[in-house]
Scaffold this active site. Structure first.
Site, mmCIF file in Angstrom:
data_model
loop_
_atom_site.group_PDB
_atom_site.id
_atom_site.type_symbol
_atom_site.label_atom_id
_atom_site.label_comp_id
_atom_site.label_asym_id
_atom_site.label_seq_id
_atom_site.Cartn_x
_atom_site.Cartn_y
_atom_site.Cartn_z
ATOM 1 N N GLU A 10 1.068 -1.109 -0.117
ATOM 2 C CA GLU A 10 -0.183 -0.081 0.580
ATOM 3 C C GLU A 10 1.112 1.463 0.404
ATOM 4 O O GLU A 10 0.229 2.235 -0.343
ATOM 5 C CB GLU A 10 -0.773 -0.097 1.486
ATOM 6 N N ASP A 35 6.296 -0.102 7.543
ATOM 7 C CA ASP A 35 5.736 0.561 6.355
ATOM 8 C C ASP A 35 6.706 2.352 6.085
ATOM 9 O O ASP A 35 7.412 2.753 5.484
ATOM 10 C CB ASP A 35 4.658 1.515 5.595
ATOM 11 N N ASN A 40 1.894 -3.144 9.559
ATOM 12 C CA ASN A 40 1.186 -2.360 8.437
ATOM 13 C C ASN A 40 2.399 -1.448 8.633
ATOM 14 O O ASN A 40 3.378 -0.814 7.656
ATOM 15 C CB ASN A 40 0.508 -2.936 7.588
ATOM 16 N N ASP A 77 18.718 14.042 -31.859
ATOM 17 C CA ASP A 77 18.488 15.320 -33.533
ATOM 18 C C ASP A 77 20.506 15.362 -33.138
ATOM 19 O O ASP A 77 20.854 15.270 -32.095
ATOM 20 C CB ASP A 77 18.528 16.553 -33.906
ATOM 21 N N ASN A 106 4.251 -12.700 6.226
ATOM 22 C CA ASN A 106 3.466 -13.439 7.801
ATOM 23 C C ASN A 106 1.753 -13.565 6.724
ATOM 24 O O ASN A 106 1.496 -14.184 8.072
ATOM 25 C CB ASN A 106 3.330 -11.044 7.776
ATOM 26 N N ASP A 132 8.761 17.218 -34.625
ATOM 27 C CA ASP A 132 8.897 16.220 -34.002
ATOM 28 C C ASP A 132 7.447 15.908 -32.512
ATOM 29 O O ASP A 132 8.089 14.996 -31.955
ATOM 30 C CB ASP A 132 10.362 16.826 -33.119
#
Length: 855
Positions: free
Chosen positions: A279, A699, A695, A321, A670, A606
């Site tokens: 997440e 994190d 978590n 170029d 886990n 271009d």
């Protein structure tokens, strides 16, 4: 351009008003049209896909179950996807408006043999149009009259040198024009530099060359590598979540049918399934991309699309170029073949239209090169000369001439009209009034009546200079005493002065940049509208061209009908010359069948290729349409800057993959362990609130991976997201993680539910932390590059929080922990250390085997 029904012999008096009205009805107005789409419609399209609806359903389900954080993260991911898509499509619509700026408001036409001004949108094929210096050509037209006509076609070709236009008695309307035939045509949106032309309109609106570019630009929907790869991972994770959610809930219901708490089981199943989602991926990528963007900004690079920073790292081929990137975009005098080189240069510099106009500087590339080649003292002598008369450069005559006069040295008045002859060895300051003619060598050979033996030597010298990609100009002079005006016939009987060659020199940093590109495994290809000889010379000078097979022209690519053969040709060649906008677009498209491609451009021509490329790059003074189509803008045109950006992009890519690997390994481990344990226990092995806290704590250091340092080995070649490899690594290392989770389970289960939940929580946080420091490098962890400071600090903070939370009364009660004793903590830390050792061993075995298989 499209075929139109126009007689091969032009009607020079023009159409009647009645015929013009009929053709306007048939061909439509001379406008570049596109479907009008509102911003809200573009935004709605971004959400109207099955995948987005599935993600929205997952977010709603998370909110219903009280998982606010997970639901919010899913919404963030949806928003990022929608923003990327909206930006791309909105830019396509904006490109249309920018292209319309190059269609002038009025045009001077001849209808019924009467000249009049009419709105440009009313032009039709067959109209006779008159253009002069400063005019924007209002439609594609074939010239049947041309007087000293030069056009700037840089918006179509990218080359700044004016193109000579000559008259033709036959009107061609095919899009497949040869080079001489293109010199007989004027193209919509280009500018007349000098002279006058009268021509017949052969294409209007969408049928013009500019219309082709508009059509290509608008229809091109660029999907970035970032979008494609995020989509792959998201779909994989989403499918896995849905399958696991159903299976886990169903199996638990079957096994615990008599005493299952349906609501608690549903909550646990959703928390566990959603916990597999990486997440923090949007946050990690945003931090990494922002860091890369800020770093590029210090090198004068503006990033328009943030994800383009990572896309830079995936580039395998960079098409560019040559002008201004590999070369200086500034002509210089390369060599002089003359009896008196200094005199030849001085006379060549005097033969310029700006002479005597003190408020002007030379604005022609050749004039500038000659003037700057002179010494300061010679430049100062220019004040002693004035222009009496001139005949401007004429494409048909292939020369210009100037009648100059030297003052008497006092700065007041002039000397006697009779000019002294300029002979070999005579000083320049002996001049009085002299005619100087400058132009194509073949023309000057005739005007000077050079002997064949001298011509042969000069032609050999010219051929050698041409092989080096140099342009040449010859010079002849004669004393003049015929008054203040002269005729072209007076240009005969010249004294030969010499011949000069000009070159756009290679940048001093070009070879260094190319060497750096090779070290990164990056291939450079030159795409230019210039001649094959000039392009090949530049390619050879920087080491891109070693054989004739390394150079090709656009027509050679397009005449091949077999796709595999086309791909083989563009893959092998390093330099592509004489390219049209459509051919540039096609070459990018062909290369993308096998590679991630970046493109550096600047002109309107271009724009389609910029949108087609995986990363479009332009310079700050590029056309508006090119800048709008691009992802990155260079404030300083330098190949070094681009190569450095690719290096930074690979760092970002490496750190993003680190995060995905680390989070999937820990989440899979886990997930497997808790899922299996939930089937064997009468209670939940870890409470839903503890899973979410796990978590959250992991994190923080996971997000810090975005700022980590990267080993040099990771940057030596382009890399792409390999879903199969990442999932394989996640599963293999996830099994190790699961094994150690079961060790935690076996050790702490006999001590009761709360003890197992608390120690398993602490152990899960610590194993995820040590996993980060193992997986962050492919080498033995002590030999890898030192971890980033932010990663180290946040890891220490997460470690401290995991250890402290069970000991704090408020958090202990909030998260249903118990206070672990010292023996439990010592055992827990020992298991974590063993886990780290096993991970290092498996990592070294995996990468050693991978290296052997790839050798």
């Amino acid at each position: 351009m499209a075929e139109t029904l126009i007689p091969p012999q032009p009607n020079k008096i023009g159409l009647s008003d009645l015929e013009a009205a009929k053709r306007l009805s048939e061909y439509g107005p001379n406008e570049i049209e596109g479907q009008s789409v509102h911003s809200w419609q573009i935004l709605f399209r971004q959400f109207n896909t099955p995948f987005i609806w599935l993600l929205l359903s997952a977010a709603i389900l998370s909110f219903v179950m009280g998982q606010i954080t997970d639901g919010a993260m899913v919404l963030v991911f949806i928003f990022i996807n929608a923003l990327l898509g909206f930006t791309q499509e909105y830019h396509s619509q904006k490109s249309l408006e920018l292209l319309k700026k190059y269609v002038v408001a009025e045009a001077r036409v001849r209808r019924g043999n009467v000249e009049k001004l009419i709105p440009t949108r009313l032009l039709v094929p067959g109209d006779v149009v008159i253009v002069e210096a400063g005019d924007i050509i209002p439609a594609d037209m074939a010239f049947f009259e041309a007087t000293s006509l030069l056009a700037n076609e840089s918006i179509l070709t990218g080359e700044s040198a004016p193109v000579e236009k000559i008259a033709s008695v036959v009107v061609r309307t095919s899009r497949d024009l040869s080079l001489p035939e293109k010199n007989q045509q004027g193209f919509s949106g280009t500018t007349v530099v000098s002279g006058k032309g009268v021509g017949i309109v052969v294409a209007t609106g969408q049928a013009t060359t500019l219309g082709d570019i508009a059509r290509l630009t608008i229809k091109t929907r660029h999907v970035s590598a970032f979008e494609k790869n995020i989509s792959k991972f998201s779909k994989f994770i989403l499918r896995m979540i849905l399958i696991v959610l159903v299976l886990l809930f169903g199996i638990n219901l079957i096994i615990k049918s008599g005493h299952a708490n349906i609501f608690e089981l549903a909550l646990f199943s959703i928390a566990l399934a959603v916990s597999v989602v990486p997440e923090a991926l949007p946050v990690v990528t945003t931090i990494a991309l922002s860091k890369g963007s800020a770093k590029l900004a210090k090198h004068h690079v503006v990033v328009k699309r943030l994800s383009a920073v990572e896309d830079l790292g995936s580039i395998e081929i960079l098409c560019t170029d040559k002008t201004g990137t590999l070369t200086e975009n500034k002509l210089t005098v390369a060599a002089v073949n003359a009896a008196d080189a200094a005199q030849c240069l001085f006379l060549g510099a005097l033969a310029t239209p700006f002479l005597g106009q003190r408020t002007r500087e030379p604005n022609n590339a050749f004039d500038i090169a000659l003037f700057e080649k002179l010494s300061a003292a010679e430049q100062k002598q220019f004040t002693n000369y004035s222009k009496i008369a001139e005949i401007p450069f004429d494409p048909e005559r292939r020369r210009n001439s100037v009648l100059i006069e030297r003052s008497n040295g006092t700065g007041h008045g002039t000397a006697t009209p009779s000019a002294l002859p300029l002979s070999k060895g005579e000083k320049i300051d002996a001049l009085n009034r002299t005619l100087i003619v400058r132009g194509a060598p073949e023309v000057l050979f005739e005007l000077c009546a050079l002997p064949k033996s001298d011509r042969a030597k000069l032609e050999k010298w010219m051929a050698a200079e041409g092989a080096l990609g140099r342009r040449v100009i010859a010079l002849g002079t004669k004393p003049f005493s015929g008054g203040n005006n002269y005729e072209p016939a007076d240009e005969h009987g010249l004294a030969w002065q010499g011949i000069m060659s000009f070159v756009d020199p290679i940048k001093s940093t070009a070879r260094q940049a190319l060497d750096k590109a090779r070290q990164l495994g990056l291939r450079i290809k030159i795409l230019t509208g210039d001649s094959k000889e000039v392009a090949a010379a530049v390619g050879a000078a920087v080491g891109l061209v070693t054989t004739d097979a390394d150079v090709t022209v656009g027509d050679e690519v397009m005449k091949i009908t077999d796709l595999a053969s086309q791909v083989a040709l563009v893959e092998k060649a390093s330099v592509f010359a004489r390219l049209s906008p459509t051919q540039k677009y096609r070459i990018i498209e062909l290369l993308q069948t096998k590679y991630e491609v970046g493109f550096l451009g600047e002109g309107i021509n271009d724009a389609p290729a910029l949108k087609m490329a995986d990363v479009g790059i332009v310079v700050k003074d590029a056309s508006d349409i090119a800048r709008d189509a691009a992802d990155i803008v260079l404030l300083k045109k330098s190949l070094n800057v681009i190569v450095d950006g690719i290096h930074d992009g690979r760092e970002i890519f490496a750190n993003t993959v680190k995060y995905i690997k680390a989070t999937l390994i820990s989440n899979f481990g886990n997930f497997f362990a808790i899922a299996v344990a939930s089937l064997l226990l009468d209670y939940l092995p870890m409470l839903p609130v503890q899973i979410l806290l796990l978590n959250l704590l992991s994190d923080f250091p996971m997000v810090a991976i975005a700022t980590d340092n990267v080993d040099a080995d990771e940057l030596r070649r382009p890399r792409a997201y390999n879903v199969k490899e990442i999932v394989l690594i996640a599963l293999a290392f996830g099994v190790v993680s699961t094994v150690f989770d079961f060790i935690f389970f076996a050790v702490f289960r006999p001590l009761g539910a709360a003890t197992l939940q608390t120690n398993w929580f602490i152990g899960s946080v610590l194993t995820e932390l040590v996993l980060i420091f193992s997986i962050r490098t492919n080498r033995f962890f002590l030999l890898g590059k030192r971890p980033g400071l932010i990663l180290a600090l946040l890891s220490v903070a997460a470690f401290g929080a995991a250890m402290a939370l069970p000991f704090m009364p408020f958090t202990r009660q909030l998260f249903s922990f118990i206070r672990p004793d010292p023996g439990q903590l010592a055992l827990l830390l020992g298991i974590v250390a063993l886990y780290f050792v096993m991970n290092e061993a498996l990592k070294m075995l995996y990468y050693r085997r991978t290296k052997t298989l790839n050798a």
